[in-house]
Enzyme design. Structure first.
Site, PDB file in Angstrom:
ATOM      1  N   ARG A  38       6.072   5.757   1.380  1.00 31.69           N
ATOM      2  CA  ARG A  38       5.512   5.454   0.048  1.00 31.69           C
ATOM      3  C   ARG A  38       6.596   5.018  -0.936  1.00 31.69           C
ATOM      4  O   ARG A  38       6.518   5.329  -2.124  1.00 31.69           O
ATOM      5  CB  ARG A  38       4.769   6.656  -0.541  1.00 31.69           C
ATOM      6  N   ARG A  42       3.276   4.684  -6.921  1.00 33.93           N
ATOM      7  CA  ARG A  42       3.030   4.934  -8.345  1.00 33.93           C
ATOM      8  C   ARG A  42       4.171   5.616  -9.093  1.00 33.93           C
ATOM      9  O   ARG A  42       4.126   5.694 -10.310  1.00 33.93           O
ATOM     10  CB  ARG A  42       1.740   5.746  -8.491  1.00 33.93           C
ATOM     11  N   ARG A  51      -0.175  -2.941 -10.587  1.00 29.75           N
ATOM     12  CA  ARG A  51      -1.461  -2.578  -9.989  1.00 29.75           C
ATOM     13  C   ARG A  51      -2.561  -2.357 -11.035  1.00 29.75           C
ATOM     14  O   ARG A  51      -3.739  -2.335 -10.682  1.00 29.75           O
ATOM     15  CB  ARG A  51      -1.304  -1.295  -9.156  1.00 29.75           C
ATOM     16  N   ASP A  87      -2.435  -0.526   3.875  1.00 26.39           N
ATOM     17  CA  ASP A  87      -2.972   0.830   4.028  1.00 26.39           C
ATOM     18  C   ASP A  87      -3.513   1.002   5.431  1.00 26.39           C
ATOM     19  O   ASP A  87      -3.936   0.029   6.066  1.00 26.39           O
ATOM     20  CB  ASP A  87      -4.079   1.097   3.003  1.00 26.39           C
ATOM     21  N   TYR A 165     -10.839  10.090   9.177  1.00 30.90           N
ATOM     22  CA  TYR A 165     -11.270   9.487   7.909  1.00 30.90           C
ATOM     23  C   TYR A 165     -12.675   8.915   8.021  1.00 30.90           C
ATOM     24  O   TYR A 165     -13.490   9.040   7.109  1.00 30.90           O
ATOM     25  CB  TYR A 165     -10.314   8.359   7.479  1.00 30.90           C
TER      26      TYR A 165
HETATM   27  O1  CP3 Z   1       5.433   2.156   0.642  1.00 32.46           O
HETATM   28  C1  CP3 Z   1       4.736   2.442   1.646  1.00 32.46           C
HETATM   29  O2  CP3 Z   1       4.805   3.515   2.255  1.00 32.46           O
HETATM   30  C2  CP3 Z   1       3.885   1.348   2.242  1.00 32.46           C
HETATM   31  C3  CP3 Z   1       2.507   1.349   1.937  1.00 32.46           C
HETATM   32  C4  CP3 Z   1       1.552   2.428   2.410  1.00 32.46           C
HETATM   33  C5  CP3 Z   1       0.441   2.813   1.618  1.00 32.46           C
HETATM   34  N1  CP3 Z   1      -0.352   3.635   2.361  1.00 32.46           N
HETATM   35  C6  CP3 Z   1       0.178   2.340   0.242  1.00 32.46           C
HETATM   36  C7  CP3 Z   1      -0.645   3.173  -0.644  1.00 32.46           C
HETATM   37  C8  CP3 Z   1       1.457   3.122   3.615  1.00 32.46           C
HETATM   38  C9  CP3 Z   1       2.423   3.142   4.777  1.00 32.46           C
HETATM   39  C10 CP3 Z   1       0.240   3.866   3.586  1.00 32.46           C
HETATM   40  C11 CP3 Z   1      -0.248   4.671   4.715  1.00 32.46           C
HETATM   41  C12 CP3 Z   1      -1.348   5.610   4.501  1.00 32.46           C
HETATM   42  N2  CP3 Z   1      -2.484   5.437   3.756  1.00 32.46           N
HETATM   43  C13 CP3 Z   1      -1.436   6.860   5.151  1.00 32.46           C
HETATM   44  C14 CP3 Z   1      -0.439   7.383   6.153  1.00 32.46           C
HETATM   45  C15 CP3 Z   1       0.740   8.033   5.501  1.00 32.46           C
HETATM   46  C16 CP3 Z   1       0.421   9.376   4.927  1.00 32.46           C
HETATM   47  O3  CP3 Z   1       0.427   9.475   3.686  1.00 32.46           O
HETATM   48  O4  CP3 Z   1       0.225  10.310   5.696  1.00 32.46           O
HETATM   49  C17 CP3 Z   1      -2.625   7.477   4.718  1.00 32.46           C
HETATM   50  C18 CP3 Z   1      -3.122   8.844   5.117  1.00 32.46           C
HETATM   51  C19 CP3 Z   1      -3.288   6.559   3.841  1.00 32.46           C
HETATM   52  C20 CP3 Z   1      -4.608   6.725   3.149  1.00 32.46           C
HETATM   53  C21 CP3 Z   1      -4.397   6.744   1.689  1.00 32.46           C
HETATM   54  N3  CP3 Z   1      -4.197   5.605   0.929  1.00 32.46           N
HETATM   55  C22 CP3 Z   1      -4.253   7.871   0.837  1.00 32.46           C
HETATM   56  C23 CP3 Z   1      -4.398   9.322   1.252  1.00 32.46           C
HETATM   57  C24 CP3 Z   1      -3.960   7.383  -0.449  1.00 32.46           C
HETATM   58  C25 CP3 Z   1      -3.639   8.179  -1.706  1.00 32.46           C
HETATM   59  C26 CP3 Z   1      -4.820   8.378  -2.578  1.00 32.46           C
HETATM   60  C27 CP3 Z   1      -4.420   8.977  -3.909  1.00 32.46           C
HETATM   61  O5  CP3 Z   1      -5.153   8.726  -4.856  1.00 32.46           O
HETATM   62  O6  CP3 Z   1      -3.394   9.676  -3.980  1.00 32.46           O
HETATM   63  C28 CP3 Z   1      -3.942   5.980  -0.368  1.00 32.46           C
HETATM   64  C29 CP3 Z   1      -3.650   5.057  -1.476  1.00 32.46           C
HETATM   65  C30 CP3 Z   1      -2.346   4.370  -1.439  1.00 32.46           C
HETATM   66  N4  CP3 Z   1      -1.856   3.713  -0.333  1.00 32.46           N
HETATM   67  C31 CP3 Z   1      -1.421   4.249  -2.510  1.00 32.46           C
HETATM   68  C32 CP3 Z   1      -0.361   3.487  -2.013  1.00 32.46           C
HETATM   69  C33 CP3 Z   1       0.855   3.045  -2.770  1.00 32.46           C
HETATM   70  C34 CP3 Z   1      -1.595   4.812  -3.935  1.00 32.46           C
HETATM   71  C35 CP3 Z   1      -2.772   4.296  -4.651  1.00 32.46           C
HETATM   72  C36 CP3 Z   1      -2.596   3.034  -5.508  1.00 32.46           C
HETATM   73  O7  CP3 Z   1      -1.632   2.263  -5.405  1.00 32.46           O
HETATM   74  O8  CP3 Z   1      -3.499   2.788  -6.307  1.00 32.46           O
END
Ligand code: CP3
Length: 368
Positions: A38, A42, A51, A87, A165
């Site tokens: 990540r 944010r 975003r 994602d 999921y």
């Molecule tokens: O910088 C990076 O790591 C690359 C991008 C990346 C994202 N998601 C962007 C993202 C990667 C590698 C992921 C993988 C991902 N997505 C996983 C596996 C890694 C882990 O955390 O175990 C999982 C479980 C997801 C599903 C997911 N997507 C979740 C649980 C969330 C968070 C929701 C929240 O509100 O906290 C997301 C959203 C997400 N994916 C964000 C980002 C930067 C944040 C939301 C946004 O930008 O609006």
């Protein structure tokens, strides 16, 4: 012709910093490479600004936006790798499921799978190149725009994590709906896991074809399984993915690339993971680095595993924690990272301190 279709996965700029790739292969390095899960996120004001007001999955579908968000953290910190902004839930979308990212709630499936009959709702045949072509275009564009600064990592969710999921419909503490399938509908579970595996293999080979230089597979929900369930419902598919991706690359005439498996809270499976055909095993912070080295028998490189919350400590304290971590893992076959992703309230300066400490302490140990 779609935008970016003229940008081809060839004539990429020469790679200037291959430390991450060498560490993944267990080769000699001048410093321990470091990146953060990540790292595009944010906690960066420029990320929040970019975003603002945009739908999350719309952003994922724009190669230009993904490229910009991938590059943002690299402008601030000397990370040794970039990970494509996307994602894991784009794969269930490719299977025809609706997934939304709701503010304050996270990923949400309005119509999750409830019973095995619901598998009929999934697309029978997924054309990966057309359904997920936007990720491939984002990778190709980013590979060009990175100008060879560091390698670009592609990724996918692992079958069990995606299955959970798709059944839970969002985040869960118990994962009881998805685990119910494992105990009540084991055959249907295997059907779904196999479908996901087939798509993931094609998706990951496509990412390498598009320009990804390493791949990480996220088994984020390993922690809700026990060793027996993991061996039946997660491990065989993780192994299958590694073997078939490697075969697929060979068939396409592409070079082998390092693959990382990250099974969050899967400490009970460490020995098995180190023999599942991945070059690197990612670790969360619940595993002691020396114990991890012993249990993986030097067969794989290791990645991780500072507690992300250690970034709330002072800079001096972060440096001390990193020092112990690098000494415990050793500088060979080691990629520094956090044990999970960065949280939105973290201070970018602490991330900078983490990266700097990894480089400084490892250089000292290596006399560079
Ligand atoms: O910088 C990076 O790591 C690359 C991008 C990346 C994202 N998601 C962007 C993202 C990667 C590698 C992921 C993988 C991902 N997505 C996983 C596996 C890694 C882990 O955390 O175990 C999982 C479980 C997801 C599903 C997911 N997507 C979740 C649980 C969330 C968070 C929701 C929240 O509100 O906290 C997301 C959203 C997400 N994916 C964000 C980002 C930067 C944040 C939301 C946004 O930008 O609006």
């Amino acid at each position: 012709m779609e935008k970016n279709d003229h940008i081809l996965p060839k004539d990429f700029p020469e790679l200037k910093n291959d430390t991450f790739l060498r560490a993944a292969r267990g080769e000699e390095v001048e410093h321990v490479p470091v990146w953060c899960m990540r790292q595009a996120g944010r906690y960066l004001p420029e990320f929040r600004e970019f975003r603002a007001g945009k739908d999350f999955f719309q952003t994922c579908r724009s190669p230009e936006d993904c490229c910009e968000l991938t590059l943002q953290p690299l402008r601030r910190f000397p990370f040794d790798a970039a990970i494509i902004f996307s994602d894991i839930l784009v794969v269930p979308q490719a299977l025809g499921m609706d997934v939304q990212m709701l503010a304050g709630k996270g990923p949400t499936f309005p119509e999750p799978l409830k019973e095995p009959d619901d598998l009929q709702r999934l697309r029978k045949k997924v054309d990966v190149a057309s359904e997920l072509g936007y990720v491939f275009r984002a990778i190709t564009l980013t590979r060009h725009k990175l100008e060879g600064k560091v390698p670009l990592i592609g990724f996918s969710g692992a079958p069990w994590t995606l299955m959970s999921y798709m059944i839970e419909g969002g985040g869960s503490t118990t994962h009881s709906k998805a685990k119910r399938w494992l105990y009540r509908h084991p055959e249907a579970s295997h059907v779904l896991l196999k479908r996901l595996t087939d798509i993931i293999v094609e998706y990951l080979v496509g990412q390498v074809k598009a320009g990804a230089q390493a791949l990480q597979v996220f088994e984020s929900h390993a922690g809700c399984l026990g060793p027996v369930e993991f061996k039946e419902f997660a491990l065989p598919y993780l192994k299958d993915i590694a073997c078939r991706v490697k075969d697929g690359l060979k068939e396409e005439g592409l070079d082998n690339i390092p693959m990382v498996v990250f099974a969050k809270d899967g400490h009970y499976a460490l020995e098995d993971l180190s023999q599942s055909h991945y070059e690197v095993v990612g670790l969360d912070w619940t595993i002691d680095p020396r114990a991890a080295r012993n249990r993986t028998g030097g067969k794989v490189s290791l990645q991780g595993n500072m507690d992300p919350c250690a970034l709330y400590a002072t800079k001096e304290c972060i440096s001390e924690i990193v020092k112990s971590m690098v000494e415990a893992f050793g500088t060979r076959g080691y990629i520094a990272n956090l044990g999970h992703g960065l949280y939105p309230d973290m201070d970018p300066e602490s991330v900078g301190a983490f990266v700097e400490a990894v480089h400084a302490h490892s250089r000292r140990l290596l006399n560079h």
